[in-house]
Design a protein around this motif. Structure first.
Motif, PDB file in Angstrom:
ATOM      1  N   LYS A  78      60.537  90.003   7.322  1.00 40.39           N
ATOM      2  CA  LYS A  78      60.031  90.315   5.985  1.00 40.39           C
ATOM      3  C   LYS A  78      59.614  89.030   5.256  1.00 40.39           C
ATOM      4  N   GLN A  79      60.433  87.978   5.365  1.00 46.73           N
ATOM      5  CA  GLN A  79      60.119  86.703   4.717  1.00 46.73           C
ATOM      6  C   GLN A  79      58.884  86.054   5.357  1.00 46.73           C
ATOM      7  N   ARG A  84      56.414  87.586   6.841  1.00 44.59           N
ATOM      8  CA  ARG A  84      55.232  88.353   6.400  1.00 44.59           C
ATOM      9  C   ARG A  84      54.848  87.971   4.973  1.00 44.59           C
ATOM     10  N   SER A  85      55.840  87.851   4.105  1.00 42.04           N
ATOM     11  CA  SER A  85      55.588  87.471   2.720  1.00 42.04           C
ATOM     12  C   SER A  85      54.955  86.084   2.642  1.00 42.04           C
ATOM     13  N   ASP A  86      55.471  85.143   3.436  1.00 36.05           N
ATOM     14  CA  ASP A  86      54.913  83.793   3.459  1.00 36.05           C
ATOM     15  C   ASP A  86      53.479  83.800   4.000  1.00 36.05           C
TER      16      ASP A  86
END
Length: 170
Positions: A5-6, A8-10
């Motif tokens: 998730k992190q 993808r966010s980055d």
């Protein structure tokens, strides 16, 4: 270690930053500034606008409308007008610059009309006029100013033939 998730966010944050940096309007605003009567174009161009009676914008390309909008916003009332041509669907409402839409990659009669309008505008200018040109990809198709002895249809056919035979390599 970051989770999926992190990551993808980055990745999305990096993508948004890349798209913003490539935005034609943002690019013009970051490189062109008005300081009193001086138009600064980074890195090292300074134009004393008091030396000119009129200022116009001309241009063509898929990203030209946002570029012209940035110039309009920077120069405001100092800008007298202009003519640009963009690909169908890429036009924007502009306050001072006439925005034509034309065919890309195959040139068409709308682009030819834009080229004629631009030529008419430029024909009446002199050394007391400043022309700012906004060019982006696709300009050669969007302003098909063809010589009198060549028909637009011939340029369309040639462009279509070249396009169909193009070989792309990565």
């Amino acid at each position: 270690m970051p989770n999926a998730k992190q990551l993808r966010s980055d990745a999305m944050a990096v993508l948004r930053a890349c798209l913003e940096a490539a935005d034609p309007e943002v690019a013009v605003r970051s490189r062109m500034h008005l300081r009193g009567n001086v138009l600064e174009v980074i890195p090292d161009v300074e134009i004393d606008l008091s030396q000119f009676d009129r200022i116009f914008v001309v241009g063509a390309g898929k990203g030209t409308a946002p570029m012209a909008r940035a110039v309009e916003n920077i120069l405001g009332d100092r800008l007298q007008g202009g003519v640009i041509c963009v690909k169908y669907g890429h036009g924007l409402p502009l306050a001072r610059v006439e925005c034509f839409e034309g065919g890309h990659p195959i040139p068409d009669h709308d682009g030819e009309a834009a080229a004629q309008s631009m030529a008419g505008l430029l024909k009446g200018l002199d050394s007391r006029d400043l022309v700012i040109s906004c060019i982006s990809g696709g300009g050669s198709a969007l302003l098909p100013g063809v010589p009198e002895n060549i028909a637009l249809e011939e340029k369309q056919e040639l462009t279509d033939t070249a396009k169909s035979r193009a070989i792309y390599s990565l």
